[in-house]
Design an enzyme around this catalytic site. Sequence first.
Site, PDB file in Angstrom:
ATOM      1  CD  GLU A  46      51.249  40.688  62.127  1.00  0.00           C
ATOM      2  OE1 GLU A  46      51.827  41.668  61.618  1.00  0.00           O
ATOM      3  OE2 GLU A  46      50.095  40.342  61.807  1.00  0.00           O
ATOM      4  CB  CYS A  69      48.640  47.014  61.459  1.00  0.00           C
ATOM      5  SG  CYS A  69      47.709  45.978  62.619  1.00  0.00           S
ATOM      6  CB  CYS A  78      49.645  43.287  64.775  1.00  0.00           C
ATOM      7  SG  CYS A  78      48.263  42.576  63.869  1.00  0.00           S
ATOM      8  NE  ARG A 178      35.567  34.869  34.755  1.00  0.00           N
ATOM      9  CZ  ARG A 178      34.680  34.357  33.934  1.00  0.00           C
ATOM     10  NH1 ARG A 178      33.776  33.492  34.405  1.00  0.00           N
ATOM     11  NH2 ARG A 178      34.673  34.681  32.654  1.00  0.00           N
ATOM     12  CB  THR A 190      32.268  41.568  25.974  1.00  0.00           C
ATOM     13  OG1 THR A 190      33.476  41.989  25.330  1.00  0.00           O
ATOM     14  CG2 THR A 190      32.446  40.151  26.497  1.00  0.00           C
ATOM     15  CG  ASP A 194      31.321  36.791  23.632  1.00  0.00           C
ATOM     16  OD1 ASP A 194      30.983  36.547  22.456  1.00  0.00           O
ATOM     17  OD2 ASP A 194      32.455  37.170  23.955  1.00  0.00           O
ATOM     18  CB  THR A 296      41.974  49.261  22.227  1.00  0.00           C
ATOM     19  OG1 THR A 296      41.923  48.078  21.416  1.00  0.00           O
ATOM     20  CG2 THR A 296      42.764  50.336  21.503  1.00  0.00           C
TER      21      THR A 296
END
Length: 364
Positions: A46, A69, A78, A178, A190, A194, A296
């Site tokens: 705004e 706000c 604002c 990401r 992981t 990896d 999971t």
Amino acid sequence: MMMALELAERGRGRTSPNPMVGAVLVRDGEVVGRGYHARAGDDHAEIVALKDAGERVRGATLYVNLEPCCHHGRTPPCVDAVVEAGVKRAVVAMVDPSDKVDGKGIAELRQAGIDVEVGLLAEEADRLNEVFIKYVTTGRPFVFLKVAMSLDGRIATGTGDSKWITCEESRARVHQLRDQVDAVLVGCGTVAEDDPELTTRLPDGDGKNPVRVILDGKANMPIDARVLAEGSAGVSWVVVGESAESDRVEKLRESGAEVVVLADSDGRIDFDVVLRELGRREITSLLIEGGKGVFTEALRSGSVDKVLAFVAPVILGGDGRFSAVGELGVEEISDGLKLRDVSVKRIGDDVLIEGYVSDVHRHS
């Protein structure tokens, strides 16, 4: 309002923990000012629009996708600026559900004599800020689960090879994801198998690296992992259990990682406990990237809001060791976790299936 939503979208991945907001000022049928919230700490949408309009703002209508706000945060309220500028009418897509606002901004505008209409394109506004809404109403981040798998649901071959199941275009899309989230999360398995960097690598080179969160209840992850390497791009938080051996925890600290110690049960940390801690640290959005155990546990605990499944046209076969998800206790098809609001897109040779799992966040 569509213009306001499009402007708001420009701030994606940069405004956390604030929402994405766009604002448009119209007078006599002409757009006289526009703006969006570019990043936390900068002027709100705004204010940018008011500055853009200058003297032309008096008597104008303000279109904004989220209630202005009315409190002092990193910037002044604002609502005061909108009233002082002489805006005659305000069209607000949706109420800000945070405790500090929640209708108070709209009430103050009306008390100042401004005609306020609420609800235009409310569903689109709600979906745009689903991350913010989840965070301010629950104190936990909005959780995306990203899985790259074969047509038969495998995330690796029988030998453990997982590079690369999906195509280059799909991997590029993951880097965009990401860039848009506060943090990415993987399990220590992981990292061991990896050794990912978990950084953002976009073609233009200006991507934002999310915080890297590694779940490592027993502090067993390799100290020479790339996510811990000195000079590595991005910040790493290693989440360990209170029962983890102190010498291993100390080695992680010496590696330069921030070690987050949480209550555990024999090395297992409740997923909701992790999410609460991340929320406390102002992580509003979390991208889970692997592996099977983390997938999971996240699904079993009901923590996942949205699934993004990149499915490659390849069949790998094998036993259940490298299936994407482990045992969820589903005995009948009708008990399975079903996605809703599903979309299917072609990305290179792959197919991306997106859909919502939980009802933690709301939509108008």
